[in-house]
Design a protein around this motif. Structure first.
Motif, PDB file in Angstrom:
ATOM      1  N   HIS A  90       0.942  -1.198  -0.095  1.00  0.00           N
ATOM      2  CA  HIS A  90       0.022  -0.094   0.085  1.00  0.00           C
ATOM      3  C   HIS A  90       0.688   1.273   0.073  1.00  0.00           C
ATOM      4  O   HIS A  90       0.617   2.298  -0.601  1.00  0.00           O
ATOM      5  CB  HIS A  90      -0.910   0.074   1.376  1.00  0.00           C
ATOM      6  CG  HIS A  90      -1.902   0.866   1.003  1.00  0.00           C
ATOM      7  ND1 HIS A  90      -3.241   0.950   0.705  1.00  0.00           N
ATOM      8  CD2 HIS A  90      -1.808   2.264   1.767  1.00  0.00           C
ATOM      9  CE1 HIS A  90      -3.699   2.156   0.800  1.00  0.00           C
ATOM     10  NE2 HIS A  90      -3.063   3.047   1.607  1.00  0.00           N
ATOM     11  N   LEU A  91       2.085   1.234   0.786  1.00  0.00           N
ATOM     12  CA  LEU A  91       2.836   2.307   0.752  1.00  0.00           C
ATOM     13  C   LEU A  91       3.585   2.487  -0.419  1.00  0.00           C
ATOM     14  O   LEU A  91       3.730   3.524  -1.154  1.00  0.00           O
ATOM     15  CB  LEU A  91       3.814   2.067   2.083  1.00  0.00           C
ATOM     16  CG  LEU A  91       5.053   3.189   2.018  1.00  0.00           C
ATOM     17  CD1 LEU A  91       4.367   4.669   2.482  1.00  0.00           C
ATOM     18  CD2 LEU A  91       6.016   2.748   2.802  1.00  0.00           C
ATOM     19  N   GLY A  92       4.408   1.424  -0.969  1.00  0.00           N
ATOM     20  CA  GLY A  92       5.120   1.554  -2.358  1.00  0.00           C
ATOM     21  C   GLY A  92       4.990   0.758  -3.434  1.00  0.00           C
ATOM     22  O   GLY A  92       5.897   0.761  -4.139  1.00  0.00           O
ATOM     23  N   ASP A 112       8.952   6.450   0.883  1.00  0.00           N
ATOM     24  CA  ASP A 112       7.782   7.459   0.324  1.00  0.00           C
ATOM     25  C   ASP A 112       8.766   8.868   0.277  1.00  0.00           C
ATOM     26  O   ASP A 112       9.641   9.115   0.934  1.00  0.00           O
ATOM     27  CB  ASP A 112       6.623   7.435   0.583  1.00  0.00           C
ATOM     28  CG  ASP A 112       6.641   7.905   1.971  1.00  0.00           C
ATOM     29  OD1 ASP A 112       7.325   8.232   2.837  1.00  0.00           O
ATOM     30  OD2 ASP A 112       5.199   7.900   2.338  1.00  0.00           O
ATOM     31  N   GLY A 113       7.888   9.831  -0.134  1.00  0.00           N
ATOM     32  CA  GLY A 113       8.269  11.052  -0.065  1.00  0.00           C
ATOM     33  C   GLY A 113       8.484  11.537   1.312  1.00  0.00           C
ATOM     34  O   GLY A 113       9.077  12.853   1.536  1.00  0.00           O
ATOM     35  N   PHE A 114       7.929  11.176   2.269  1.00  0.00           N
ATOM     36  CA  PHE A 114       8.080  11.666   3.654  1.00  0.00           C
ATOM     37  C   PHE A 114       9.086  10.798   4.403  1.00  0.00           C
ATOM     38  O   PHE A 114       9.335  10.987   5.536  1.00  0.00           O
ATOM     39  CB  PHE A 114       6.674  11.582   4.266  1.00  0.00           C
ATOM     40  CG  PHE A 114       5.395  12.376   3.688  1.00  0.00           C
ATOM     41  CD1 PHE A 114       5.519  13.657   3.962  1.00  0.00           C
ATOM     42  CD2 PHE A 114       4.661  12.111   3.131  1.00  0.00           C
ATOM     43  CE1 PHE A 114       4.645  14.531   3.496  1.00  0.00           C
ATOM     44  CE2 PHE A 114       3.562  12.494   2.529  1.00  0.00           C
ATOM     45  CZ  PHE A 114       3.664  14.036   2.757  1.00  0.00           C
ATOM     46  N   GLY A 115       9.891   9.989   3.705  1.00  0.00           N
ATOM     47  CA  GLY A 115      10.877   9.006   4.489  1.00  0.00           C
ATOM     48  C   GLY A 115      10.519   7.804   5.026  1.00  0.00           C
ATOM     49  O   GLY A 115      10.989   7.175   5.696  1.00  0.00           O
ATOM     50  N   SER A 119       9.662   4.152   5.658  1.00  0.00           N
ATOM     51  CA  SER A 119      10.063   3.044   4.625  1.00  0.00           C
ATOM     52  C   SER A 119       8.966   1.729   4.733  1.00  0.00           C
ATOM     53  O   SER A 119       8.281   1.566   5.564  1.00  0.00           O
ATOM     54  CB  SER A 119      11.460   2.366   5.376  1.00  0.00           C
ATOM     55  OG  SER A 119      11.196   1.967   6.786  1.00  0.00           O
ATOM     56  N   LEU A 120       9.557   0.870   3.731  1.00  0.00           N
ATOM     57  CA  LEU A 120       8.609  -0.480   3.719  1.00  0.00           C
ATOM     58  C   LEU A 120       8.881  -1.104   4.913  1.00  0.00           C
ATOM     59  O   LEU A 120       7.938  -1.876   5.557  1.00  0.00           O
ATOM     60  CB  LEU A 120       9.121  -1.101   2.497  1.00  0.00           C
ATOM     61  CG  LEU A 120       9.024  -0.729   1.210  1.00  0.00           C
ATOM     62  CD1 LEU A 120       9.539  -1.801   0.130  1.00  0.00           C
ATOM     63  CD2 LEU A 120       7.292  -0.668   0.909  1.00  0.00           C
ATOM     64  N   LYS A 121      10.153  -1.275   5.416  1.00  0.00           N
ATOM     65  CA  LYS A 121      10.376  -2.084   6.619  1.00  0.00           C
ATOM     66  C   LYS A 121       9.450  -1.611   7.864  1.00  0.00           C
ATOM     67  O   LYS A 121       9.114  -2.351   8.582  1.00  0.00           O
ATOM     68  CB  LYS A 121      11.833  -1.703   7.062  1.00  0.00           C
ATOM     69  CG  LYS A 121      12.204  -2.617   8.266  1.00  0.00           C
ATOM     70  CD  LYS A 121      13.672  -2.169   8.821  1.00  0.00           C
ATOM     71  CE  LYS A 121      14.224  -2.685  10.055  1.00  0.00           C
ATOM     72  NZ  LYS A 121      15.658  -2.462  10.518  1.00  0.00           N
ATOM     73  N   SER A 122       9.249  -0.164   8.089  1.00  0.00           N
ATOM     74  CA  SER A 122       8.389   0.167   9.281  1.00  0.00           C
ATOM     75  C   SER A 122       6.868  -0.135   9.128  1.00  0.00           C
ATOM     76  O   SER A 122       6.550  -0.499  10.008  1.00  0.00           O
ATOM     77  CB  SER A 122       8.744   1.938   9.245  1.00  0.00           C
ATOM     78  OG  SER A 122       7.785   2.419   7.953  1.00  0.00           O
ATOM     79  N   TYR A 123       6.570  -0.265   7.820  1.00  0.00           N
ATOM     80  CA  TYR A 123       5.232  -0.855   7.539  1.00  0.00           C
ATOM     81  C   TYR A 123       5.231  -2.278   7.948  1.00  0.00           C
ATOM     82  O   TYR A 123       3.944  -2.744   8.428  1.00  0.00           O
ATOM     83  CB  TYR A 123       4.598  -0.345   6.253  1.00  0.00           C
ATOM     84  CG  TYR A 123       3.914   0.945   5.911  1.00  0.00           C
ATOM     85  CD1 TYR A 123       4.532   1.936   6.665  1.00  0.00           C
ATOM     86  CD2 TYR A 123       2.562   0.972   5.384  1.00  0.00           C
ATOM     87  CE1 TYR A 123       3.687   3.253   6.679  1.00  0.00           C
ATOM     88  CE2 TYR A 123       1.833   2.154   5.332  1.00  0.00           C
ATOM     89  CZ  TYR A 123       2.541   3.341   5.893  1.00  0.00           C
ATOM     90  OH  TYR A 123       1.833   4.554   6.147  1.00  0.00           O
ATOM     91  N   MET A 124       6.256  -3.047   7.344  1.00  0.00           N
ATOM     92  CA  MET A 124       6.171  -4.391   7.676  1.00  0.00           C
ATOM     93  C   MET A 124       5.795  -4.815   9.344  1.00  0.00           C
ATOM     94  O   MET A 124       5.418  -5.594   9.523  1.00  0.00           O
ATOM     95  CB  MET A 124       7.137  -5.150   6.857  1.00  0.00           C
ATOM     96  CG  MET A 124       7.284  -5.119   5.449  1.00  0.00           C
ATOM     97  SD  MET A 124       8.560  -6.028   4.779  1.00  0.00           S
ATOM     98  CE  MET A 124       8.556  -5.665   3.051  1.00  0.00           C
ATOM     99  N   LYS A 125       6.691  -3.808   9.985  1.00  0.00           N
ATOM    100  CA  LYS A 125       6.727  -4.130  11.264  1.00  0.00           C
ATOM    101  C   LYS A 125       5.338  -3.634  11.973  1.00  0.00           C
ATOM    102  O   LYS A 125       4.859  -4.202  12.720  1.00  0.00           O
ATOM    103  CB  LYS A 125       7.866  -3.354  12.023  1.00  0.00           C
ATOM    104  CG  LYS A 125       8.074  -3.462  13.290  1.00  0.00           C
ATOM    105  CD  LYS A 125       9.046  -2.652  13.968  1.00  0.00           C
ATOM    106  CE  LYS A 125       9.407  -2.868  15.404  1.00  0.00           C
ATOM    107  NZ  LYS A 125      10.607  -2.138  16.064  1.00  0.00           N
TER     108      LYS A 125
END
Length: 217
Positions: free
Chosen positions: A165-167, A186-189, A191-197
């Motif tokens: 959804h993010l990237g 994304d444009g606000f910095g 990360s995919l990793k932060s969303y996975m967590k």
């Protein structure tokens, strides 16, 4: 005389008993439910004019539900994306409480963007359709990587869907295949990793993977 003395003696004894009873009384204080003598409590409430001028966007904020259900996932992600504000449009043009791009909205069958921004049902349906699409796009990755640990994060279906959804699903595939070395922000910095967590471990099992999922308006 004896009677008078007995009367006064009894009265004195009664006063002593009553006084001793009050002397043993102590005020108990429950931690967190009292203030000290030198503390002050300051509070304010909006007046009538302030109530009439409250930004309508603030009133549309939804508080995330507790729990690892789909509803919990939906509300938590909406809160992260936009604080749950229905008509939010960010500086990059992403819209609604789930922050959809226009191309993604067209892909799931939404073309009236003005109506989309004020229609909670459309936004929830679009979100569910996108989950179905991302589950299909990531079906092989979900089967292969689910339960593994990459960069200290346990891979789960909901975590991968949130990262998509993010990237986008393509960015998630690159991340997994590079064992977390090829990341995305994304444009606000964010990360995919932060969303996975943050969004790992939610139950999305009732949503079937569907390559062509669209919104039924």
């Amino acid at each position: 005389m004896v009677r008078k003395s007995s009367y006064f003696l009894g009265l004195i004894v009664l006063v002593v008993i009553v006084s001793s009873g009050f002397g043993s009384f102590q005020i108990e204080r429950v931690p967190g439910f009292h203030i000290d003598e030198n503390e002050e409590i300051n509070y304010s409430v909006p007046n009538e004019d302030e109530l009439n001028n409250i930004d309508e966007k603030v009133s549309s904020v939804e508080i995330p539900y507790v729990g690892k259900t789909f509803v919990g996932f939906r509300q938590a992600l909406a809160f992260k994306e936009s604080r749950g504000i229905l008509n939010m449009v960010n500086p990059y043009g992403y819209m609604g409480k789930y922050q959809f791009g226009r191309s993604t909205l067209r892909a799931v069958g939404v073309y009236d963007f003005k109506e989309f921004l004020k229609n909670a049902t459309w936004q929830d349906k679009a979100f569910k359709a996108l989950i179905a699409r991302n589950k299909w796009e990531l079906r092989k990755e979900i089967a292969k990587y689910k339960g593994r640990v990459i960069n200290g994060i346990k891979i789960t279906e909901s975590g991968l869907v949130a990262a998509a959804h993010l990237g986008g699903a393509g960015s998630v595939k690159k991340y997994l295949r590079s064992n977390g070395r090829n990341g995305f922000k994304d444009g606000f910095g964010t990360s995919l990793k932060s969303y996975m967590k943050k969004f790992g471990g939610y139950d999305l099992s009732h949503i079937d993977a569907d390559r062509n999922a669209t919104v039924k308006l």
